[in-house]
Design a protein around this motif. Structure first.
Motif: not given
Length: 509
Positions: A369-384
């Motif tokens: 279920x988490x593969x097919x419908x991940x609640x968080x569809x994208x995450x991010x990072x900031x380059x430091x």
């Protein structure tokens, strides 16, 4: 006068256009393939104009390229999108020191409780708060909190069985949000709330209010992204002060009451009391030993973000699991058989955390279920600090201050990693098959040191609900069910166009 007005209007429109498209030539200059942006809205135009769901739009951005890294636009901001598992591993693990933080839209000055949340903290402050919170989610704490979840599950089953109903046709998502609400109230805030018996209780009403963004809040979010200093100058907050004051009073009053009455409970309130040096078993003249002195706002913010994250995403996970069981009755029946076997072995004793953890097919169903419908569809990072990457096709430097996307849904729906990706198939996660999943392509809770700190809690909660629900009821289609699944267009919520409708029929003994 009219001509002058038209000239000024045209000049203002021209300036706005140049401002809203500034930076749109960045990826062309550095020779990187990129998604064609739309003025002001960048790669998110179809979401804003309700032509696409957030999930489908992120997947679109991912699929249009065949390089390991490419360019997209988070509104006006040039953003790198990472499409290669090996590069993702390098960024989030090997060279984590280059990408320690998330992109921060809100600070404690802008976002109130949101600005002080763990996800928005940076560098050493984030590390310190993460260390403070980590003990809340250990295996031993999960066992203790599972007792509280069992109590809420019992109340939820009484609600479904009330008045001798033979079947129930309803929006099952509402049922799950009441469950997650009551679990959070008990395990996080130390409150006894029954949202099934008291449908309009204040805690649940507040949960719905702060997690369902209004049009005004969506506008404010966009304004913070593009005009942060203007929003700060006018002292505009993302959430109403009345709502944030509710959570502040809830947490601080509970801490004070427990300290005065020497009450200990295995929940987050108690852990944060210890972090704040408010341990109830210390001697009156004993100085508290704490790693860092956290302010009241910083303490309350963690409760707020756990409420925010636990109320909606976990209920969405349960809703999609129910939907997939509804349209895949063979999977549902196999899961029910496992549940019945566990019940027989329990012989009337209550379900425990260890037994739930040992249910292999349950884990397979939730994982798929988490593969097919991940609640968080994208995450991010900031380059430091500058990061250079080169392969056979790409030679690029991500500079300090720039941002990148990790398109979780893109990896999950890529047939290169998951054959026939739109098919719901729990067997992908069987003991025989899960070793074939390429590392860094299954990312339901993020990846690396900045993954979701509460993933154990979310999994425990979802599995417990499925245990009781599927054990007692068959989940069948309702006339209002969205089959096949079509996601709601516009906004950032993951939901069907017509809601999560289902029919529950009691299982025959």
């Amino acid at each position: 006068m009219f001509i002058e007005f038209i000239i000024l209007l045209g000049l203002a429109a021209f300036i706005f256009y140049k401002w809203s498209t500034a930076g749109f030539d960045y990826f062309k200059k550095i020779g990187l393939p990129y998604d064609k942006p739309y003025p002001l809205f960048g790669s998110q135009k179809d979401i804003v104009f309700k032509k696409s769901s957030f999930t489908d739009n992120i997947n679109r951005c991912y699929k249009q390229f065949n390089t390991s890294i490419a360019g997209v636009f988070d509104q006006r901001i040039p953003t790198f999108i990472i499409r290669d598992p090996a590069l993702l591993k390098q960024i989030t693990i090997k060279d984590f020191d280059h990408f320690v933080n998330h992109r921060t839209i809100f600070t404690d000055k802008d976002g109130g409780l949101f600005g002080n949340a763990l996800s928005n903290m940076q560098n050493e402050k984030w590390k310190s708060m993460r260390s403070t919170l980590s003990p809340v989610f250990t295996g031993s704490k999960m066992r203790q909190m599972f007792v509280l979840i069992n109590e809420v599950a019992d109340e939820s089953m009484k609600f479904l069985k009330k008045d001798g109903q033979t079947e129930i046709d309803f929006n099952i998502k509402d049922y799950f949000t009441r469950f997650t609400n009551d679990v959070i109230a008990s395990a996080v805030f130390g409150l006894k709330v029954n949202s099934f018996a008291n449908e309009d209780n204040e805690f649940y009403a507040m949960g719905k209010k702060v997690t369902k963004f209004s049009a005004w809040q969506n506008l404010k979010f966009m304004m913070f992204t593009n005009f942060k200093y203007i929003m700060r100058a006018f002292k505009i907050k993302l959430f109403d002060e009345k709502d944030t004051n509710y959570f502040t009073s809830l947490v601080m009053d509970a801490m004070k009451y427990r300290q005065e009455h020497k009450i200990m409970r295995p929940d987050m309130i108690n852990m944060m009391m210890e972090a704040k040096g408010m341990s109830i078993d210390k001697k009156p003249d004993e100085k508290p030993v704490v790693a860092k002195e956290w302010s009241d706002d910083e303490i309350v913010a963690q409760f707020f973000v756990f409420f925010f994250a636990g109320f909606e995403p976990t209920s969405v996970l349960m809703a999609f699991a129910s939907h997939e069981l509804m349209v895949n009755p063979d999977v549902q029946e196999k899961l029910r058989q496992e549940i019945q076997e566990v019940k027989e072995n329990l012989d009337g004793k209550p379900l425990t955390y260890e037994i739930l953890q040992g249910m292999k097919y349950m884990d397979m169903v939730i994982s798929e279920t988490l593969r097919r419908w991940p609640p968080a569809v994208v995450t991010d990072r900031q380059c430091n600090k500058d990061f250079h990457y080169k392969d056979d096709e790409i030679d690029v430097t991500i500079k300090a201050g720039q941002h990148l996307w990790i398109p979780i849904v893109g990896y999950h729906l890529d047939e290169k990693y998951f054959p026939d990706p739109l098919k719901f198939d729990p067997e992908r996660f069987s003991d025989e098959n899960k070793g074939n999943i390429e590392p860094f392509t299954y990312l339901p809770f993020g990846v690396g040191p900045r993954n979701c700190i509460a993933n154990r809690f979310a999994l425990m909660e979802a599995k417990a609900m499925m245990f009781y629900l599927v054990g007692e009821f068959e989940i069948k289609p309702s006339p209002k069910s969205t089959i096949p699944m079509v996601l709601q267009k516009g906004g950032f919520n993951l939901a069907p166009e017509n809601g999560f409708w289902a029919k529950l029929v009691p299982v025959k003994s």
